[in-house]
Design a protein around this motif. Structure first.
Motif, PDB file in Angstrom:
ATOM      1  N   SER A  26       0.851  -1.183   0.000  1.00  0.00           N
ATOM      2  CA  SER A  26       0.000   0.000   0.000  1.00  0.00           C
ATOM      3  C   SER A  26       0.892   1.241   0.000  1.00  0.00           C
ATOM      4  O   SER A  26       1.049   1.898   1.018  1.00  0.00           O
ATOM      5  N   HIS A  27       1.489   1.531  -1.139  1.00  0.00           N
ATOM      6  CA  HIS A  27       2.382   2.677  -1.218  1.00  0.00           C
ATOM      7  C   HIS A  27       1.870   3.669  -2.262  1.00  0.00           C
ATOM      8  O   HIS A  27       0.986   3.376  -3.052  1.00  0.00           O
ATOM      9  N   ARG A  28       2.449   4.862  -2.211  1.00  0.00           N
ATOM     10  CA  ARG A  28       2.095   5.914  -3.155  1.00  0.00           C
ATOM     11  C   ARG A  28       3.338   6.757  -3.386  1.00  0.00           C
ATOM     12  O   ARG A  28       4.351   6.562  -2.730  1.00  0.00           O
ATOM     13  N   TYR A  29       3.217   7.706  -4.300  1.00  0.00           N
ATOM     14  CA  TYR A  29       4.333   8.586  -4.607  1.00  0.00           C
ATOM     15  C   TYR A  29       3.930  10.007  -4.243  1.00  0.00           C
ATOM     16  O   TYR A  29       2.895  10.494  -4.692  1.00  0.00           O
ATOM     17  N   ASP A  42      -0.213  13.411  -3.689  1.00  0.00           N
ATOM     18  CA  ASP A  42       0.208  12.029  -3.890  1.00  0.00           C
ATOM     19  C   ASP A  42      -0.278  11.510  -5.235  1.00  0.00           C
ATOM     20  O   ASP A  42      -1.325  11.914  -5.735  1.00  0.00           O
ATOM     21  N   TRP A  43       0.511  10.591  -5.789  1.00  0.00           N
ATOM     22  CA  TRP A  43       0.215   9.981  -7.078  1.00  0.00           C
ATOM     23  C   TRP A  43       0.238   8.470  -6.900  1.00  0.00           C
ATOM     24  O   TRP A  43       1.015   7.937  -6.111  1.00  0.00           O
ATOM     25  N   SER A  44      -0.596   7.770  -7.643  1.00  0.00           N
ATOM     26  CA  SER A  44      -0.684   6.316  -7.498  1.00  0.00           C
ATOM     27  C   SER A  44       0.286   5.562  -8.403  1.00  0.00           C
ATOM     28  O   SER A  44       0.607   4.411  -8.136  1.00  0.00           O
ATOM     29  N   ARG A  45       0.755   6.225  -9.455  1.00  0.00           N
ATOM     30  CA  ARG A  45       1.644   5.539 -10.387  1.00  0.00           C
ATOM     31  C   ARG A  45       2.690   6.507 -10.927  1.00  0.00           C
ATOM     32  O   ARG A  45       2.376   7.643 -11.259  1.00  0.00           O
ATOM     33  N   ARG A  83      -2.807   9.514 -11.405  1.00  0.00           N
ATOM     34  CA  ARG A  83      -3.632   9.371 -10.200  1.00  0.00           C
ATOM     35  C   ARG A  83      -5.080   9.692 -10.557  1.00  0.00           C
ATOM     36  O   ARG A  83      -5.362  10.233 -11.630  1.00  0.00           O
ATOM     37  N   LEU A 112       8.801   7.620  -2.792  1.00  0.00           N
ATOM     38  CA  LEU A 112       7.983   6.430  -2.614  1.00  0.00           C
ATOM     39  C   LEU A 112       7.638   6.395  -1.133  1.00  0.00           C
ATOM     40  O   LEU A 112       8.531   6.312  -0.287  1.00  0.00           O
TER      41      LEU A 112
END
Length: 177
Positions: A26-29, A42-45, A83, A112
């Motif tokens: 469960s991580h994000r950028y 935050d961004w998901s990819r 995102r 990350l």
């Protein structure tokens, strides 16, 4: 044997720094820009965090087909952030408007971040600017979020500038930050 010890030492340092819960699904950028007027959220990819070197060959005089190989120019791919569109999308659009009027490269960090909000790894970008932005087509009846995509060109994330004093060749510890 000394090479194996060096690699083992780096591996042990990374494990000590990371701790037992260092990898989570469960991580994000997080994209943090040095200009405090912009926080991209935050961004998901993230894709495109890559570096390559042009291979340079030099033929050795009259010694037959012997070739020396060297690393050439460093090349960084554009970074693509994706995102679900949301409140931070307005901040990105404002930045795009300002950049369109007065283009100035920005600096910042892509991190990350784990489930607890702690940065696990980060990439420092000294100069970047937008090259594309879009929201993919969506159907409200489909039940899926609108996906926002931002593409950034950048000058790199390695501390390999010869004029930079940020790198210290005598530093024995390997750190993710």
């Amino acid at each position: 044997m000394s090479m194996a010890r060096s690699l083992l030492g780096a591996s042990e340092q990374a494990q000590n720094l990371a701790g037992p819960l260092s990898v989570g699904m469960s991580h994000r950028y997080a994209v943090l820009i040095d200009n405090v007027a912009y926080h991209f959220g935050d961004w998901s990819r993230v894709t495109g965090l890559s570096v390559s070197w042009q291979q340079v060959e030099h033929r050795v005089g009259d010694r037959g087909n012997q070739v020396w190989l060297f690393p050439g120019a460093t090349r960084y791919e554009p970074i693509t952030l994706s995102r679900a569109a949301g409140p931070y999308s307005r901040v990105v659009q404002h930045w795009l408007t300002q950049t369109s009027k007065n283009p100035q490269p920005q600096s910042g960090t892509i991190q990350l971040v784990d489930f607890a909000g702690i940065a696990m790894v980060q990439w420092r970008l000294s100069e970047f600017f937008p090259i594309a932005w879009s929201v993919e087509s969506f159907d409200a009846a489909g039940g899926k979020p609108a996906i926002e995509t931002l593409r950034l060109a950048h000058t790199g994330f390695l501390e390999d500038d010869l004029n930079s004093s940020a790198t210290s060749p005598t530093s024995p510890m390997i750190s993710p930050f």
